[in-house]
Design an enzyme around this catalytic site. Structure first.
Site, mmCIF file in Angstrom:
data_model
loop_
_atom_site.group_PDB
_atom_site.id
_atom_site.type_symbol
_atom_site.label_atom_id
_atom_site.label_comp_id
_atom_site.label_asym_id
_atom_site.label_seq_id
_atom_site.Cartn_x
_atom_site.Cartn_y
_atom_site.Cartn_z
ATOM 1 N N GLY A 1 0.845 -1.061 -0.101
ATOM 2 C CA GLY A 1 0.031 -0.009 -0.189
ATOM 3 C C GLY A 1 0.741 1.150 -0.042
ATOM 4 O O GLY A 1 0.416 2.246 -0.737
ATOM 5 N N THR A 2 2.150 1.383 0.810
ATOM 6 C CA THR A 2 2.525 2.635 0.853
ATOM 7 C C THR A 2 3.353 2.762 -0.552
ATOM 8 O O THR A 2 3.305 3.883 -1.098
ATOM 9 C CB THR A 2 3.869 2.539 1.724
ATOM 10 N N ASN B 1 -8.187 3.343 8.797
ATOM 11 C CA ASN B 1 -7.695 2.329 9.362
ATOM 12 C C ASN B 1 -7.930 2.446 10.814
ATOM 13 O O ASN B 1 -7.578 1.402 11.612
ATOM 14 C CB ASN B 1 -6.092 2.176 8.865
ATOM 15 N N GLN C 1 -7.429 -0.800 3.786
ATOM 16 C CA GLN C 1 -8.413 -1.325 4.832
ATOM 17 C C GLN C 1 -9.716 -1.893 4.121
ATOM 18 O O GLN C 1 -10.372 -2.777 4.714
ATOM 19 C CB GLN C 1 -8.805 -0.350 5.860
ATOM 20 N N SER D 1 -3.278 -3.518 -0.195
ATOM 21 C CA SER D 1 -1.809 -4.432 0.462
ATOM 22 C C SER D 1 -2.460 -5.692 0.594
ATOM 23 O O SER D 1 -3.455 -6.053 1.172
ATOM 24 C CB SER D 1 -1.554 -3.713 1.436
ATOM 25 N N HIS E 1 -1.494 -8.292 2.636
ATOM 26 C CA HIS E 1 -1.259 -8.593 3.968
ATOM 27 C C HIS E 1 -2.558 -8.229 4.854
ATOM 28 O O HIS E 1 -2.708 -8.741 5.978
ATOM 29 C CB HIS E 1 -0.087 -8.396 4.677
ATOM 30 N N THR F 1 11.760 -7.473 -10.670
ATOM 31 C CA THR F 1 11.064 -8.992 -11.023
ATOM 32 C C THR F 1 9.903 -9.276 -10.119
ATOM 33 O O THR F 1 10.060 -9.134 -8.826
ATOM 34 C CB THR F 1 12.326 -9.981 -10.859
ATOM 35 N N CYS G 1 1.699 1.650 11.643
ATOM 36 C CA CYS G 1 2.770 2.378 10.929
ATOM 37 C C CYS G 1 3.288 3.450 11.946
ATOM 38 O O CYS G 1 4.321 3.992 11.594
ATOM 39 C CB CYS G 1 2.280 2.863 9.490
#
Length: 383
Positions: free
Chosen positions: A71-72, A151, A179, A199, A201, A237, A327
């Protein structure tokens, strides 16, 4: 003592099916997707199939999906590359005061480069006003970046209304959906979204992976310099096993499953609130219990006890929660989201915790949280 995890907004445990998919790919398909021989072609096929599954999840063409490190990177790319590519059309950007730091720090960087950024305020539910957005919008606005769901407090921004407002304006519309992805039905065509970040995760997939949806016609140079991967839009890659795992996680999040999780988490939320009231805990919800919001996030002001003390005692009782965004959890800075909602002098800023539910959260987990929190409050406040 059972260890209870209630910090799913920070990250989620990987699903067994995702781990198996990634293990199979790492064992049997190690080729570079850019290579033209049989090993590379096999990896490319997995990459293309995964991209298709993920594109369908937001009603986007396959070619509009760019795999990123998370996401960042998606947020940084959308904000900074848009600004640099479109500055001849204007140097005004609109965002909100409650965005993730990946957006806010990108905006702060651009302000130092001469761009002007408007930070929309929020009310005590964490919601922006469309009237404020309309008033802030100018002919020289080149980007509007507003998160889909917050979030820290779960507020759900009016994404469709924003898209409708901007569809005939020169400003590109980006949303941080980190989120919201996996909980809400997202349709980038319906909502006129130009760019969207996610993201893996956050949906029981692997870390250090996400995607940036970039609508066809949105053009700017690759943020990561190097090779010509991702159709020259993101060098590096591709991590094919992780991408296959991401696609597996996405494939399990059908519309019915997302609706089921939202409904289950709403019940969890209400259960925690009701039980804490019954136990005599003096608290208030930061934000709203509206069914329109992201239901996996519940932010509580526990009156009279510091966030650090609450987290420490809960941790000792086997319960993991957070004091806000993961974060910034290691920082001494107070939550910028709660400051935007309640002001910097509010006691909520230093006396609140965030719990967040996930795929594997159970009612027994909530009972342990309620028990430990109640005992902590009674002991520290000597009830």
């Amino acid at each position: 003592m059972k260890q209870v995890y209630l910090d799913n907004a920070a990250t989620t445990p990987m699903a067994a099916s995702v781990i198996q998919t990634m293990t199979d790919q790492m064992t049997n398909n190690f080729g570079n997707a850019s290579s033209t021989h049989a090993f590379g072609r096999a990896a490319r096929e997995v990459l293309d199939d995964s991209r298709h599954i993920i594109a369908q999840s937001i009603n986007a063409p396959d070619d509009d999906i760019i795999f990123t490190s998370g996401g960042t990177e998606g947020d940084n790319t959308a904000v900074m590359q848009t600004a640099l590519a479109r500055q001849s059309l204007g140097k005004h950007i609109i965002t909100t005061a409650v965005e993730h730091q990946a957006i806010l720090k990108s905006a702060a960087f651009l302000e130092k480069q001469g761009f002007e950024v408007t930070y929309l305020p929020v009310d005590q539910n964490g919601d922006i006003s469309m009237a404020d957005l309309k008033a802030a919008l100018r002919p020289d606005t080149i980007l509007v970046s507003i998160m889909m769901g917050n979030n820290e407090v779960g507020s759900h921004m009016p994404i469709h209304e924003i898209g409708e407002l901007l569809k005939d304006h020169q400003a590109w519309f980006h949303t941080d959906a980190v989120q919201a992805y996996g909980l809400l039905d997202i349709d980038v065509q319906r909502d006129h979204i130009d760019m969207l970040s996610t993201s893996a995760h956050k949906i029981n997939g692997p870390k250090f992976l996400g995607f940036l949806y970039k609508r066809n016609g949105i053009n700017f140079p690759s943020f990561v310099k190097g090779g010509e991967q991702e159709d020259k839009r993101r060098a590096g890659t591709e991590n094919v096993p992780a991408i296959a795992g991401f696609a597996k996680a996405v494939s399990e999040l059908t519309s019915a499953e997302k609706a089921h999780r939202q409904a289950k988490y709403h019940e969890f939320k209400q259960y925690v609130v009701d039980q804490l009231h019954q136990n005599g805990v003096d608290f208030e919800v930061n934000g709203s219990l509206s069914e329109n919001n992201l239901q996996h996030v519940l932010n509580l002001w526990i009156k009279g006890i510091s966030t650090y003390t609450l987290q420490t005692n809960l941790d000792l009782g086997g319960v993991a929660v957070s004091g806000g965004s993961a974060c910034t959890a290691g920082s001494l800075e107070p939550s910028h989201v709660l400051i935007a909602m309640f002001g910097e002098d509010s006691p909520r800023i230093s006396e609140s915790i965030r719990l967040s539910f996930g795929r594997y959260t159970t009612k027994e987990d909530l009972d342990q949280f309620i028990t430990v929190l109640t005992k902590t409050v009674n002991r520290l406040l000597k009830k």
